[in-house]
Design a protein around this motif. Structure first.
Motif, PDB file in Angstrom:
ATOM      1  N   SER A 149      -5.153  -5.452   2.548  1.00  0.00           N
ATOM      2  CA  SER A 149      -4.283  -4.378   2.265  1.00  0.00           C
ATOM      3  C   SER A 149      -2.880  -4.625   2.708  1.00  0.00           C
ATOM      4  CB  SER A 149      -4.863  -3.190   3.052  1.00  0.00           C
ATOM      5  OG  SER A 149      -4.236  -1.861   2.518  1.00  0.00           O
ATOM      6  N   GLY A 150      -2.069  -4.077   1.872  1.00  0.00           N
ATOM      7  CA  GLY A 150      -0.426  -4.313   2.341  1.00  0.00           C
ATOM      8  C   GLY A 150       0.074  -5.739   1.789  1.00  0.00           C
ATOM      9  N   LYS A 169      -0.098  -6.979  -3.382  1.00  0.00           N
ATOM     10  CA  LYS A 169      -0.791  -7.161  -4.714  1.00  0.00           C
ATOM     11  C   LYS A 169      -0.221  -6.050  -5.828  1.00  0.00           C
ATOM     12  CE  LYS A 169      -4.980  -6.367  -2.767  1.00  0.00           C
ATOM     13  NZ  LYS A 169      -4.494  -6.055  -1.478  1.00  0.00           N
ATOM     14  N   SER A 170      -0.308  -4.470  -5.275  1.00  0.00           N
ATOM     15  CA  SER A 170       0.415  -3.837  -6.252  1.00  0.00           C
ATOM     16  C   SER A 170       1.732  -3.973  -6.736  1.00  0.00           C
ATOM     17  CB  SER A 170       0.043  -2.356  -5.756  1.00  0.00           C
ATOM     18  OG  SER A 170      -1.420  -2.309  -5.479  1.00  0.00           O
ATOM     19  N   THR A 171       2.487  -4.471  -5.683  1.00  0.00           N
ATOM     20  CA  THR A 171       3.791  -4.745  -6.073  1.00  0.00           C
ATOM     21  C   THR A 171       3.991  -5.575  -7.254  1.00  0.00           C
ATOM     22  OG1 THR A 171       4.336  -4.500  -3.455  1.00  0.00           O
ATOM     23  CG2 THR A 171       6.197  -5.563  -4.958  1.00  0.00           C
ATOM     24  N   GLN A 224      -3.707   1.948  -9.894  1.00  0.00           N
ATOM     25  CA  GLN A 224      -4.789   2.029  -8.652  1.00  0.00           C
ATOM     26  C   GLN A 224      -5.126   3.397  -8.637  1.00  0.00           C
ATOM     27  OE1 GLN A 224      -2.704   0.661  -4.843  1.00  0.00           O
ATOM     28  NE2 GLN A 224      -4.612   0.264  -4.090  1.00  0.00           N
TER      29      GLN A 224
END
Ligand SMILES: Nc1ncnc2c1ncn2[C@@H]1O[C@H](COP(=O)(O)OP(=O)(O)OP(=O)(O)O)[C@@H](O)[C@H]1O
Length: 591
Positions: free
Chosen positions: A383-384, A387-389, A429
């Motif tokens: 987490s952090g 990935k979503s970036t 997400q």
């Protein structure tokens, strides 16, 4: 100043901007002002004519001497009502047209800013800007421009009429009208300006806290924190009440002083008139006309000090709207966008760096990634890790701070963000399910989709059996945020939506988040089947089922630490193997 305002590049003058927004209806605005002036003039004429009628009748003349005055009183009495009605109609028409236009502008801007550009704003505060602040703009026209223009025209007319009768009295009336109609409103506006800003901010804070408390009601109850949340709402409400009271005090003081100015002026005019009657320079009947005309003239200015104080809130509201309209674009749109690339799509990321705030920490540092036609890549990591970036960059919600991203060889920033989002899409997400029917939720991705296409997408996402089992089938309302669906059904609906949209590059961000293991495993198997042969970027920290993926890229703290197939990565020690062992149902083992 809000966080959003502080990022604003240039500041426009709120009331000037609002006036300019009325440009397309300026003819109606002028008409409303003329009608307002006509209303006030009719009121002044009515009282003046009445004064003449009463004073003249007291002299017992013949009926014919009074006929014109009687007709005037009747005509002015009736026309005043008609003018008032037409003025209200026209001024509100202008106000609502501008209000509608401002709402559309702010909504368009929000659509462009979302999601990255809206993060500085709390949702309740945004709601308050959209509703209360936009609503308050109508006061500029209904209580500001039209009454001021009407007061100037009618007041000037009254002074001119009085000047015919007695010049010193007309001078006195002009001074009184200037005090009540210009000086006091200016003082009220200056006093109310800070209170207006604080009131608009306090209203935003109440709205933000109420929306927070309602949206998080379940968590607040679960943690027994509802009293604290309610206390916070009460505190914000008390602040709003205190600020509103301050604003009301300024308004009341302005209204009281305006009445005082009117009373003193009328007394002064009367005294000057009586002196003139004694001198023989003014008759008794004109004295009555003079005094009553002066009294009626203040009808035009009596509401202006309170309106000026009220306009301070309008000004603050308009400034908060401008904060949103003038907020800098989260991504720079090219002045002349390149033509959209033709699928199949090849996306290459080279040495990509990303940060969310200028000068902030790098959340991605030197990422290389190739997404070639038909290839499926999984981006995994703790987490952090960033990935979503990567998804935010590909969707142009964020521009890279370094490195390059190309679509079929052309830099991503050369394309308009809307074009990019037509080619690159998928499932975010936290997908939003609308309070609508299953059909409408799915059709969002492609409004023209036929029933067969909807059914095909739902079948591939394994949602069709559930839809067909519902008594209302496709027409079932799913509730706000899909409240009447299970977590797995919501995810499948979002997947079906993505499949229906059929983007050239499909990004699936944590499609199995918050699901139990069997449901997650089943959904992963389904989406791997559904994405076979499609260019896909799967972002996940759930490592089950990745055996079929062409390339797995392991991110840690913004850096690529490993890449390869599932088998290759499991064969050597490293973060992937650690994460894979941690994802085993029994325990997290050290490599
Ligand atoms: N809008 C934002 N503003 C500032 N920092 C952000 C923002 N969004 C993400 N970050 C930060 O960027 C880093 C990477 O976040 P990102 O969401 O890309 O991670 P992730 O790997 O997708 O995490 P997760 O698996 O928990 O979703 C984190 O440190 C996060 O706090």
């Amino acid at each position: 100043m809000t966080a959003l305002a502080s990022t604003s590049v240039r500041r426009r003058r709120p009331l000037m901007w609002l006036l300019a927004a009325a440009g397309p209806v300026r003819g109606r605005l002028v008409l409303a002002a003329v009608l307002g002036a006509a209303t006030t003039a009719a009121g002044i004429g009515l009282l003046g004519a009445s004064g003449f009628l009463i004073a003249r009748a007291a002299e017992h003349p013949g009926v014919t001497a009074l006929t014109i005055a009687v007709v005037m009183v009747r005509a002015l009495g009736v026309s005043r009502g008609v003018f008032r009605y037409l003025e209200r109609l026209t001024a509100h028409d202008v106000a609502f047209r501008v209000l509608g236009d401002v709402r559309v502008r702010i909504y368009r801007r929000l659509a462009r800013l979302a999601p990255a550009g809206l993060r500085p704003l709390r949702s309740g505060d945004l709601l308050s800007r959209l509703v209360s602040d936009v609503d308050s703009t109508q006061d500029l026209f209904v209580r500001g421009v039209v009454p001021v223009a009407a007061a100037a025209l009618a007041g000037g007319g009254a002074v001119a009429a009085c000047a015919f009768l007695l010049a010193p009295a007309a001078g006195m009336l002009a001074v009184g009208l200037l005090v009540a109609g210009a000086l006091l409103p200016a003082l009220s506006a200056a006093r109310a300006r800070a209170a207006g800003r604080r009131t608009a901010r306090a209203r935003g804070a109440v709205s933000a806290r109420v929306v927070d408390a309602l949206a998080g009601a379940a968590e607040l109850h679960a943690f027994g924190a509802q009293d604290r949340a309610l206390a916070a709402v009460a505190e914000a409400d008390a602040e709003l009440t205190a600020q509103s009271r301050r604003g009301a005090l300024v308004q009341a003081a302005g209204a009281a002083l305006a009445s005082l100015a009117a009373g003193l002026t009328v007394w002064a005019v009367l005294l000057l008139g009586v002196a003139a009657v004694e001198d023989g320079t003014l008759g008794r009947v004109p004295l009555a006309v003079l005094a009553l005309t002066a009294l009626a003239a203040f009808e035009a200015t009596s509401a202006l000090p309170a309106a000026a104080a009220q306009l301070a809130e309008t000004r603050a509201g308009a400034a908060r709207i401008l904060d949103v309209l003038d907020a800098p674009d989260p991504v720079a749109e090219p002045p002349s966008p390149a033509p959209p690339p033709e699928p199949p799509l090849t996306v290459r990321m080279r040495g990509v760096r990303a940060r969310y705030t200028p000068g902030g920490p790098l959340v991605l540092d030197g990422l290389d990634l190739d997404l070639t036609p038909g290839k499926r890549v999984a981006l995994v990591g703790p987490s952090g890790a960033g990935k979503s970036t990567v998804a935010a960059l590909l969707l142009r919600f964020l521009d890279p701070a370094g490195g390059t991203i190309t679509l079929n060889g052309t830099d991503l920033t050369a394309f308009a963000s809307d074009q990019v989002r037509r080619l690159i899409g998928g499932c975010p997400q936290d997908p939003h399910i609308f309070d609508a029917t299953v059909r409408d939720n799915l059709k969002l991705a492609r409004p023209q989709a036929s029933d067969a296409e909807l059914a095909d997408a739902a079948a591939r996402a394994r949602l069709l059996p559930w839809i067909e089992s519902l008594p209302d089938g496709w027409d079932t309302h799913v509730g706000a945020r899909g409240a009447r669906m299970s977590g797995g059904e919501r995810r499948r609906l979002a997947l079906a939506r993505a499949l229906l949209a059929d983007p050239a590059l499909m990004i699936l961000d944590e499609p199995t988040a918050h699901l139990d293991r069997p449901t997650a495993a089943a959904l992963t198997a389904d989406l791997l089947r559904a994405t076979q042969g499609r260019t896909t970027l799967l972002i996940t920290h759930d490592l089950t089922g990745l055996e079929e993926i062409d390339e797995i890229v392991v991110l840690d703290a913004g850096h690529v630490v490993q890449r390869g197939t599932h088998a290759e990565l499991l064969a050597r020690p490293g973060l992937y193997r650690t994460l894979w062992r941690c994802s085993a149902p029994d325990a997290c083992a050290v490599p």
